[in-house]
Design a protein around this motif. Structure first.
Motif, PDB file in Angstrom:
ATOM      1  N   ALA A 297      31.310  -1.289  85.554  1.00 47.33           N
ATOM      2  CA  ALA A 297      31.400  -1.603  84.116  1.00 47.33           C
ATOM      3  C   ALA A 297      30.339  -0.820  83.344  1.00 47.33           C
ATOM      4  N   ASN A 298      29.118  -0.759  83.884  1.00 56.17           N
ATOM      5  CA  ASN A 298      28.056  -0.033  83.179  1.00 56.17           C
ATOM      6  C   ASN A 298      28.407   1.437  83.001  1.00 56.17           C
ATOM      7  N   LEU A 299      29.017   2.026  84.046  1.00 58.95           N
ATOM      8  CA  LEU A 299      29.268   3.470  84.005  1.00 58.95           C
ATOM      9  C   LEU A 299      30.585   3.832  83.316  1.00 58.95           C
ATOM     10  N   LEU A 300      31.538   2.894  83.311  1.00 62.97           N
ATOM     11  CA  LEU A 300      32.880   3.274  82.847  1.00 62.97           C
ATOM     12  C   LEU A 300      33.274   2.695  81.488  1.00 62.97           C
ATOM     13  N   ALA A 301      32.539   1.706  80.993  1.00 68.97           N
ATOM     14  CA  ALA A 301      32.980   1.055  79.744  1.00 68.97           C
ATOM     15  C   ALA A 301      33.121   2.069  78.600  1.00 68.97           C
ATOM     16  N   SER A 302      32.123   2.941  78.434  1.00 61.64           N
ATOM     17  CA  SER A 302      32.202   3.895  77.309  1.00 61.64           C
ATOM     18  C   SER A 302      33.337   4.890  77.487  1.00 61.64           C
ATOM     19  N   PRO A 303      33.409   5.601  78.636  1.00 59.29           N
ATOM     20  CA  PRO A 303      34.534   6.530  78.786  1.00 59.29           C
ATOM     21  C   PRO A 303      35.897   5.845  78.636  1.00 59.29           C
ATOM     22  N   LEU A 304      36.018   4.604  79.109  1.00 57.97           N
ATOM     23  CA  LEU A 304      37.307   3.910  78.989  1.00 57.97           C
ATOM     24  C   LEU A 304      37.606   3.589  77.528  1.00 57.97           C
ATOM     25  N   ARG A 305      36.588   3.135  76.826  1.00 55.13           N
ATOM     26  CA  ARG A 305      36.812   2.776  75.411  1.00 55.13           C
ATOM     27  C   ARG A 305      37.227   4.000  74.604  1.00 55.13           C
ATOM     28  N   GLU A 306      36.668   5.131  75.019  1.00 54.44           N
ATOM     29  CA  GLU A 306      36.975   6.359  74.287  1.00 54.44           C
ATOM     30  C   GLU A 306      38.199   7.072  74.867  1.00 54.44           C
ATOM     31  N   GLY A 307      38.831   6.485  75.896  1.00 58.19           N
ATOM     32  CA  GLY A 307      40.056   7.055  76.480  1.00 58.19           C
ATOM     33  C   GLY A 307      39.826   8.389  77.159  1.00 58.19           C
ATOM     34  N   ARG A 308      38.651   8.594  77.749  1.00 53.26           N
ATOM     35  CA  ARG A 308      38.376   9.888  78.401  1.00 53.26           C
ATOM     36  C   ARG A 308      37.713   9.690  79.770  1.00 53.26           C
ATOM     37  N   VAL A 309      38.343   8.908  80.632  1.00 48.27           N
ATOM     38  CA  VAL A 309      37.761   8.724  81.978  1.00 48.27           C
ATOM     39  C   VAL A 309      38.095   9.928  82.839  1.00 48.27           C
ATOM     40  N   ARG A 310      37.048  10.565  83.356  1.00 49.03           N
ATOM     41  CA  ARG A 310      37.274  11.731  84.209  1.00 49.03           C
ATOM     42  C   ARG A 310      36.891  11.391  85.651  1.00 49.03           C
ATOM     43  N   VAL A 311      37.317  12.255  86.559  1.00 49.53           N
ATOM     44  CA  VAL A 311      36.993  12.037  87.976  1.00 49.53           C
ATOM     45  C   VAL A 311      35.474  11.962  88.172  1.00 49.53           C
ATOM     46  N   ASP A 312      34.736  12.746  87.386  1.00 48.22           N
ATOM     47  CA  ASP A 312      33.269  12.727  87.501  1.00 48.22           C
ATOM     48  C   ASP A 312      32.702  11.328  87.242  1.00 48.22           C
ATOM     49  N   ASP A 313      33.316  10.626  86.281  1.00 46.32           N
ATOM     50  CA  ASP A 313      32.844   9.267  85.972  1.00 46.32           C
ATOM     51  C   ASP A 313      33.057   8.361  87.187  1.00 46.32           C
ATOM     52  N   LEU A 314      34.199   8.538  87.859  1.00 46.14           N
ATOM     53  CA  LEU A 314      34.506   7.696  89.025  1.00 46.14           C
ATOM     54  C   LEU A 314      33.558   8.051  90.184  1.00 46.14           C
ATOM     55  N   ALA A 315      33.274   9.343  90.301  1.00 43.29           N
ATOM     56  CA  ALA A 315      32.350   9.785  91.359  1.00 43.29           C
ATOM     57  C   ALA A 315      30.964   9.173  91.138  1.00 43.29           C
ATOM     58  N   ARG A 316      30.582   8.990  89.888  1.00 38.24           N
ATOM     59  CA  ARG A 316      29.259   8.399  89.606  1.00 38.24           C
ATOM     60  C   ARG A 316      29.184   6.961  90.118  1.00 38.24           C
ATOM     61  N   VAL A 317      30.309   6.248  90.044  1.00 32.53           N
ATOM     62  CA  VAL A 317      30.309   4.865  90.556  1.00 32.53           C
ATOM     63  C   VAL A 317      30.062   4.888  92.060  1.00 32.53           C
ATOM     64  N   GLN A 318      30.772   5.763  92.756  1.00 34.30           N
ATOM     65  CA  GLN A 318      30.552   5.829  94.213  1.00 34.30           C
ATOM     66  C   GLN A 318      29.115   6.246  94.522  1.00 34.30           C
ATOM     67  N   ARG A 319      28.606   7.236  93.806  1.00 37.58           N
ATOM     68  CA  ARG A 319      27.224   7.690  94.085  1.00 37.58           C
ATOM     69  C   ARG A 319      26.235   6.551  93.890  1.00 37.58           C
ATOM     70  N   ARG A 320      26.458   5.753  92.859  1.00 36.02           N
ATOM     71  CA  ARG A 320      25.550   4.647  92.552  1.00 36.02           C
ATOM     72  C   ARG A 320      25.590   3.581  93.658  1.00 36.02           C
ATOM     73  N   ARG A 321      26.793   3.325  94.189  1.00 38.03           N
ATOM     74  CA  ARG A 321      26.963   2.191  95.111  1.00 38.03           C
ATOM     75  C   ARG A 321      26.994   2.583  96.594  1.00 38.03           C
ATOM     76  N   GLU A 322      26.986   3.897  96.854  1.00 40.34           N
ATOM     77  CA  GLU A 322      27.106   4.342  98.246  1.00 40.34           C
ATOM     78  C   GLU A 322      25.900   3.897  99.091  1.00 40.34           C
ATOM     79  N   LEU A 323      24.702   4.070  98.552  1.00 42.71           N
ATOM     80  CA  LEU A 323      23.502   3.736  99.330  1.00 42.71           C
ATOM     81  C   LEU A 323      23.465   2.243  99.690  1.00 42.71           C
ATOM     82  N   PRO A 324      23.615   1.332  98.687  1.00 43.91           N
ATOM     83  CA  PRO A 324      23.621  -0.094  99.069  1.00 43.91           C
ATOM     84  C   PRO A 324      24.694  -0.414 100.103  1.00 43.91           C
ATOM     85  N   THR A 325      25.856   0.229  99.977  1.00 43.87           N
ATOM     86  CA  THR A 325      26.935  -0.043 100.931  1.00 43.87           C
ATOM     87  C   THR A 325      26.550   0.414 102.332  1.00 43.87           C
ATOM     88  N   ARG A 326      26.051   1.643 102.426  1.00 40.64           N
ATOM     89  CA  ARG A 326      25.711   2.187 103.747  1.00 40.64           C
ATOM     90  C   ARG A 326      24.609   1.369 104.417  1.00 40.64           C
TER      91      ARG A 326
END
Ligand code: FAD
Length: 397
Positions: A297-326
């Motif tokens: 939600a923190n990373l995607l709310a703005s791009p979603l509201r503005e209708g411009r979600v790119r793959v880079d935005d989705l990659a940022r979510v994985q980058r943010r959460r990958e370490l805690p997951t691993r």
């Protein structure tokens, strides 16, 4: 549900699809961790939330052989709530759904099962949904697969899964609870046996950990033999094992531990168990799923509201959460290998003696598991809501 709530709060059109008619499903554990309670506090909901019936576990203990060992002490955590709240998931989800429904851009369809993805030119542009009225399509700027460890979304998306393996499954059933029973969340470790008791007030939610692939043998030996083995592990419940009248009273929960190599594709993101199925070890999978939702939600709310979600935005979510997951999965796999598999094989509990002695002797050490279980790695915090704006097409979850 949490991501739906957070995005709707940020002014994004959201549609949450849930395949069941209600949340009365007993398959995901009951623990609401201090870090999740902190999120509820940041959302201004904590006081109302804690009015729901729940138990507060300020410590977790285990019975190893015949001895009771305190394992985690939450009372020193730097969080507002210094306990794990034990609350059935359906109450938690109903609460979140009712709160989310206050936002005009939030919708929830129950009995709406995602059965496929809609794709155009290699991009996911929506989902195929089976509802009571029949099959329909929902188009969306972003599809979020939050459909758990048997995720249809990740399977249909063809995302590569890395299996980490789990040596066990869990038999899940209830036994009534009496006021004189112990109050705490308990794990019981004996030779060949691991048993978890979650206090749900009037009854115990029991998790009987069995070696993977042994369910047929257990059923072949019969219900009476199963009742007797429960009574031997939890002697104070001997007069209650007759409450298990039928194998239908005992559900098999299959455990898997895996994660996706990539959590996203154009137009699609997976979070929670759909991105990384968690072992029940430590009871931390719900917490991790919640933290994924906050980060997304923190990373995607703005791009979603503005209708411009790119793959880079989705990659940022994985980058943010990958370490805690691993880190979390690594710890779970270590416990599975070093504690659970040997105990189920009949070798322990002698193998546990060193950590048990240390935890019993040095109270300060109990803060380490408390921190890992209660807060975890890289806790997320809710961004303040932004002025609502609407997008033309909904996000579906
Ligand atoms: C035996 C066992 C005990 C556990 N105990 C605990 C515990 O005590 N504490 C803890 O923190 N973790 C525990 N875990 C781990 C925890 O259950 C998961 O990590 C957590 O539930 C993941 O949350 P989620 O929202 O990603 O998925 P889930 O909680 O699995 O939710 C997925 C949702 O999607 C819905 N759904 C599925 N498919 C579809 C579809 N095709 N269309 C529409 N809806 C769909 C489901 O009905 C469900 O409501 C346990 C796991 C196991 C196996």
């Amino acid at each position: 549900m949490m991501l739906g709530l957070l995005l709707a709060r940020a002014g994004v059109d959201v549609l949450v699809l849930e395949k069941h008619a209600d949340f009365l499903r007993d398959f995901r554990g009951d623990t609401i961790h201090p870090s999740t309670l902190e999120v509820m506090h940041e959302l201004g909901m904590i006081d109302e939330f804690l009015k729901l019936p729940h138990q507060e576990a300020r410590e977790i203990s285990a019975q190893v052989g015949g001895e009771r060992v305190p394992v985690a002490d939450f009372t020193h955590l730097p969080t507002r709530c210094k306990f794990v709240a034990l609350m059935p998931q359906w109450d938690f989800l109903d609460f979140l759904a009712a709160r989310a429904a206050r936002y005009p851009s939030f919708r929830l369809w129950m009995r709406a099962e995602v059965v496929g993805l809609v794709e155009e030119s290699g991009r996911v542009v929506g989902v195929e949904v089976m509802t009571a009225e029949g099959r329909t399509h929902v188009r969306a700027d972003l599809v979020v697969g939050a459909d758990g460890r048997h995720s249809v979304v990740r399977e249909r998306a063809g995302l590569e899964v890395r299996e980490l393996g789990a040596p066990m499954d869990v038999l899940w059933f209830r036994l009534s609870r009496r006021p004189e029973d112990p109050a705490n969340l308990m794990g019981i470790f004996g030779s060949g046996r691991i048993f978890v008791l979650i206090n749900r007030g009037s009854y115990w939610q029991c998790g009987y950990v069995i070696a993977k692939g042994t369910i047929d043998e257990i059923r072949r030996l019969g219900l009476e033999a199963f009742r007797e083995s429960v009574a031997r592990i939890v002697p104070y419940a001997r007069d209650r094992v007759a409450e298990l009248r039928d194998w239908k009273d005992v559900s098999l929960l299959t455990v898997r531990v895996d994660r996706l190599a990539r959590w996203y594709r154009p137009g699609l993101l997976c979070i929670g168990d759909a991105a990384h199925a968690m072992s029940p070890v430590g009871g931390i999978g719900i917490n991790l799923a919640l933290q994924d939702a906050v980060a997304a939600a923190n990373l995607l709310a703005s791009p979603l509201r503005e209708g411009r979600v790119r793959v880079d935005d989705l990659a940022r979510v994985q980058r943010r959460r990958e370490l805690p997951t691993r880190v979390t999965q690594w710890l779970q796999v270590q416990v599975q290998k070093r504690v659970i598999a040997p105990v189920l094989g009949g070798a322990a509990p002698a193998r546990l003696s060193l950590p048990v002695r240390l935890l019993r002797r040095f109270a300060i050490l109990r803060r380490v598991p408390a921190r890992l279980i209660g807060i975890g790695v890289r806790p997320e915090h809710v961004k303040s809501a932004v002025a609502p704006g609407r997008v033309d097409r909904p996000v579906s979850l």
